[in-house]
Enzyme design. Structure first.
Site, PDB file in Angstrom:
ATOM      1  N   ASP A 159      -6.768   3.228  -5.021  1.00 21.48           N
ATOM      2  CA  ASP A 159      -6.504   2.711  -3.473  1.00 21.48           C
ATOM      3  C   ASP A 159      -7.469   3.211  -2.942  1.00 21.48           C
ATOM      4  O   ASP A 159      -7.005   1.895  -1.905  1.00 21.48           O
ATOM      5  CB  ASP A 159      -4.976   4.187  -4.024  1.00 21.48           C
ATOM      6  CG  ASP A 159      -4.444   3.868  -2.777  1.00 21.48           C
ATOM      7  OD1 ASP A 159      -3.635   2.745  -2.440  1.00 21.48           O
ATOM      8  OD2 ASP A 159      -3.128   4.830  -1.887  1.00 21.48           O
TER       9      ASP A 159
ATOM     10  N   ASP B 225       2.601   1.452  -3.464  1.00 18.78           N
ATOM     11  CA  ASP B 225       1.703   2.153  -5.048  1.00 18.78           C
ATOM     12  C   ASP B 225       2.542   3.679  -5.608  1.00 18.78           C
ATOM     13  O   ASP B 225       2.379   3.807  -6.392  1.00 18.78           O
ATOM     14  CB  ASP B 225       0.677   0.995  -5.119  1.00 18.78           C
ATOM     15  CG  ASP B 225      -0.525   1.913  -4.188  1.00 18.78           C
ATOM     16  OD1 ASP B 225      -0.469   1.996  -3.064  1.00 18.78           O
ATOM     17  OD2 ASP B 225      -1.327   1.403  -3.507  1.00 18.78           O
TER      18      ASP B 225
ATOM     19  N   ASP C 164       0.582  -1.123  -0.261  1.00 17.38           N
ATOM     20  CA  ASP C 164      -0.264   0.011  -0.384  1.00 17.38           C
ATOM     21  C   ASP C 164       0.949   1.319  -0.050  1.00 17.38           C
ATOM     22  O   ASP C 164       0.185   2.413  -0.625  1.00 17.38           O
ATOM     23  CB  ASP C 164      -1.136  -0.177   1.139  1.00 17.38           C
ATOM     24  CG  ASP C 164      -1.418   1.122   1.016  1.00 17.38           C
ATOM     25  OD1 ASP C 164      -2.286   1.012   0.397  1.00 17.38           O
ATOM     26  OD2 ASP C 164      -2.331   1.615   2.197  1.00 17.38           O
TER      27      ASP C 164
ATOM     28  N   ASP D 270      -8.036  -0.103  -0.536  1.00 17.74           N
ATOM     29  CA  ASP D 270      -7.308   0.125   1.565  1.00 17.74           C
ATOM     30  C   ASP D 270      -9.053  -0.437   1.991  1.00 17.74           C
ATOM     31  O   ASP D 270      -8.759  -1.189   2.636  1.00 17.74           O
ATOM     32  CB  ASP D 270      -6.872   1.733   1.236  1.00 17.74           C
ATOM     33  CG  ASP D 270      -6.241   1.902   1.090  1.00 17.74           C
ATOM     34  OD1 ASP D 270      -5.611   1.126   0.714  1.00 17.74           O
ATOM     35  OD2 ASP D 270      -5.845   2.981   1.356  1.00 17.74           O
TER      36      ASP D 270
END
Length: 191
Positions: free
Chosen positions: A84, A66, A63, A88
């Protein structure tokens, strides 16, 4: 946490360079992190909190990577930020679902986990909703990175201690949520 993130990103520039040369794109890391989140979830379900915590720490790095890779490539996009954020939420849902499944026969623990997940989600939602209204709300001690680190390192203490730390986790996410509501009231009522 932001200063640590900046230091971390500077320290991994050679890795970012290598990933860029190999043609790895930020979206690859985003989806890899999501898929890999199933592995610690599996170990939570099996009751191996130590291994789950270690793997959660390792795979949560995707995470961070990226976004770092996107900035390194100068290829940040609104859609990238959107996807993203979506992954998450799914990632958190997978982790909390696996914990709820493990404690499924202990109603008090299930309720604490449920409300922990609910307020974790609401913390992200309040920020997203405020941004939709052209405001930035990033107050409170439990941003997503802090929540993942808290859950991961609490897992290293084992199942019994983990539950007591989870109570602290719930208190912190509720406080963060309330602080964001109060902050939103303060900045939105001025306008």
């Amino acid at each position: 946490m932001k200063k640590l993130k900046i230091i971390f990103e500077k320290s991994i520039i050679p890795l970012l360079y290598l990933m860029n040369k190999l043609g790895i794109k930020p979206i690859h890391l985003t989806f890899s992190g999501l898929v890999f989140s199933l592995i610690p979830a599996f170990f939570y379900i099996k009751g191996n909190f130590l291994l789950a915590g270690i793997l959660l720490i390792i795979f949560s790095l995707f995470d961070t990577l990226d976004g770092a890779l996107a900035r390194y490539r100068n290829s940040t996009t609104k859609f990238g930020a959107f996807i993203d954020s979506v992954t998450d939420r799914i990632h958190e849902g997978i982790i909390f679902s696996s914990l709820i499944y493990f404690y499924r026969e202990e109603i008090m623990k299930v309720l604490i986990l449920f409300f922990s997940f609910l307020f974790s989600f609401l913390i992200s939602y309040t920020r997203a909703r405020a941004e939709g209204l052209s405001h930035s709300i990033r107050v409170g001690p439990m941003e997503r990175e802090e929540r993942i680190v808290f859950i991961a390192f609490s897992s290293l203490t084992g199942k019994k201690v983990f539950f007591y730390l989870l109570i602290l986790f719930l208190i912190l996410v509720v406080l963060t949520f309330l602080r964001r509501i109060l902050y939103a009231y303060k900045i939105m009522e001025k306008n």
